[in-house]
Scaffold this active site. Sequence first.
Site, mmCIF file in Angstrom:
data_model
loop_
_atom_site.group_PDB
_atom_site.id
_atom_site.type_symbol
_atom_site.label_atom_id
_atom_site.label_comp_id
_atom_site.label_asym_id
_atom_site.label_seq_id
_atom_site.Cartn_x
_atom_site.Cartn_y
_atom_site.Cartn_z
ATOM 1 C CG ASP A 1 3.020 81.727 -54.792
ATOM 2 O OD1 ASP A 1 3.143 81.903 -53.567
ATOM 3 O OD2 ASP A 1 2.926 80.602 -55.314
ATOM 4 C CG HIS B 1 4.334 79.480 -51.221
ATOM 5 N ND1 HIS B 1 3.689 79.560 -52.436
ATOM 6 C CD2 HIS B 1 4.195 78.203 -50.795
ATOM 7 C CE1 HIS B 1 3.175 78.374 -52.732
ATOM 8 N NE2 HIS B 1 3.465 77.531 -51.754
ATOM 9 C CB SER C 1 3.205 74.864 -53.501
ATOM 10 O OG SER C 1 1.927 75.209 -53.046
#
Length: 842
Positions: A530, A574, A755
């Site tokens: 990620d 994220h 996600s």
Amino acid sequence: MAEDSTSRVGCGQWLIFLGVAGWLAAVPLVVSAALAALTGHPPDLLVQLEVIPPAEPVLSELAFGLLTTTITLGLDLFVLVPLYWISRRPGREFVRTASVLGMAIALFQALNAFSRLLWPTEGPDLLGTDPLLRLAPATLRLVVSLLFLLFGLGWIEARSQKGAWTGAWRRVGLRGWLSSSPLWLALFSGAVVGMPWVLVGSLGSPGATMLSGVQAMHEALGEEILFRGFALAWLWRVIPNRTGAAVASWLWFVAAQGGTVLPVGDWGAIPRFGAALLLGLLLTELVIRADGSIWPAVVLHLLYSWFSRAFVDPRSEEEILHWVVRMWAPLAAGGLGILFLVGRKIVKAVQGDRALRKSRAGAAVAAGSAGGVWAVLLVLYFTLGVPGFHPDGFLIVLEEQADLSPAASIADPVERRTWVYRTLVETAERSQSSLRAELDRRGVAYRPHYLINMLEVQERPILRWAFARKPGVAFVLFQPGMRRYPRGFQVPDLDPQGPSGVEWNVREVGADRVWQLGYTGQGVIVGDADTGVAWDHPALKAAYRGWDGSTARHDYHWYDAWDGRAEPWDDNGHGTHTTGIMVGQDGENRVGVAPGARWIACRNMRHGIGHPGAYITCMEFLLAPFPIDGDPFHDGDPTQGAHVVNNSWGCPKKEGCLPDTLRRAVENLRMAGQMMVVSAGNDGPACGTVQDPPALYDAVLSVGAIGRGDRVAGFSSRGPVTADGSQRLKPDLVAPGVDIRSSVPGGYAILPGTSMAGPHVAGVVALLWSIEPELIGNIDRTEAILTETAQPLVVDAVCPSGGGTPTTVCACGDQSPDAIPNHVYGWGQVDAWAAAQRLVGR
């Protein structure tokens, strides 16, 4: 163009002028919106938010663009041509001039729209292509626009004034001589307006920078010749008050922004009205100061457009600082316009208009100010910015690929993974030797890969055609680079309510019930590919495999495929959020599904964007980790690799992926026994939107998103897979993906997306493998357990093409409403407790 006249312009004529300007502004917007509703082309954002229902497009994008542009042009001419004939009587020169200008603007808008359709240079499908290949159509568009303006409108000007084209061009501001002060003011203003870009952005490849220059030149020259050239000159002739003429041309410039929505409904054009209002004030002031010469305005407009293009990757849609600067630029331009206008009025009142034009002191001050601000800009760029280019590259994929079929007969998961790794490395080293030697001889930077037998060349993309002809090369693929910005924006702590014990989404998948059996993921290594991870976050630190309770060791536990940082970090939050959903736990902050598992991570994106090379680099690291400065081919240790990897990302065409680009990589990982869990994507609710690698592949477990109440999220991508023509069922499962609270650098935040759904399934896999360690590496059986024990979910109805409502979940493909599995929910919601019961009860 009518003969010169300076008759008084009454309120009636001004009302007609404002009506025409409003018409030109509104027609493109209304036509685009109406046709979008009628032909199934609604804005994606409104569909994903379920404000309006999804619909099957009736027209292709080309047909839609041709229709919207043609209808818009027809409606404009339908009003303006009769207005021209009606206003031919004496005393209506202003209205007649306005009608001619309106027709010129309408034709210019249509020409630009048609040229964008015929010779596209921008758009999602082009963002991942070589910018050098887009230079030719961009230049052609510029040439076509200049021909229309210089020889089309130039013919009207020459004919009306009974002179040559060259004289006509000089009269509309295209003359060589001008006072130096306006030019220095333009340079000063360009630096002030563009300065923030060097602090928050950076340049892409040389090709992308050149393309930005041509695109900015097209915008600057075209709009300035039309609005500050022909429009201002023609209006000056028919309005005795030059201020009135300047205001009229300024309003034309603002109204014309409606046409930028053409040809295919680019609703990002709406903010351009406000930007044009402010920028136009400064541009008009510069032309007035230059006695009608447009060159200072061209210089400023060129800098204004170039900075905003050259220093920002068009794929960076979520960079908050970039949006802040986009607001700064027009505000600064408007402020400078007011400042210069007031200053000119004061000097004129004190010293007279002639003194203003001839003032050497004023020119010296302007030149000094311009030089000073440009010096500051350059100092900031080289000290606080990111100087230089970020090059594009390409991939050389070889014909020979390793045969891993014998791996299926190796029962021991560690032995199987080791055999796969060594076989891949041996095949790559042997077959890549000649190509590596040639790249070394040329002095070209590259990175070899083994998961797919290929070489990632990190610069000089023009070389790809030479290598495509080499023996043993299957194909080459352009790979767009991703620039590094000097300052990033991380997800802030958006958690006003604080911890609530076990989060609702963790309870929803039944993880807390599995914990009561004593299984929390212990003994399982989860990997996160990620944006990185804030490893020392209180919810993640104890679970980091590189932390032994007193010291941290990052070799074999962390790799940064973009910037090579030795310590785990996250450039936007994220990755920290997704890792938290898998393993996060800190007191009452029970945000993770498998808090007993350990994690390792690889940063495969920069600012949320990656490319095939970075994605494969992290796949290789998570399969066989290596030291931070180590060689993946010789220092990789497959015994330390992740057992299950969460992939909350997709590789669309704009990042350089075609549907088949990553397929062999994930198939090889599956052969090695590593489970790849992938988020399905956020392009719903339309069908066929599981379209980007790796979510579309059969070798991965793809996960869609649901909210509270087990209802699919509007943004969740759906099948069937059409991108590769397979019509494959996707997603495989769904999990909570709305209002998910998890860790971010510095705190906690609530975020939506598939996600967030994917890590739930990766965490559930860790729970199952802690119950039955013999399952580790047995992907087929694990998938069977997950799908067979999932809570089945069905859609509401079979909707006709373009039908349904925002509250109705429609079936996709030719499935019935009660089909299980289906292209919306797959086999249903993952259920950790039911799956655990299957194992415990055996």
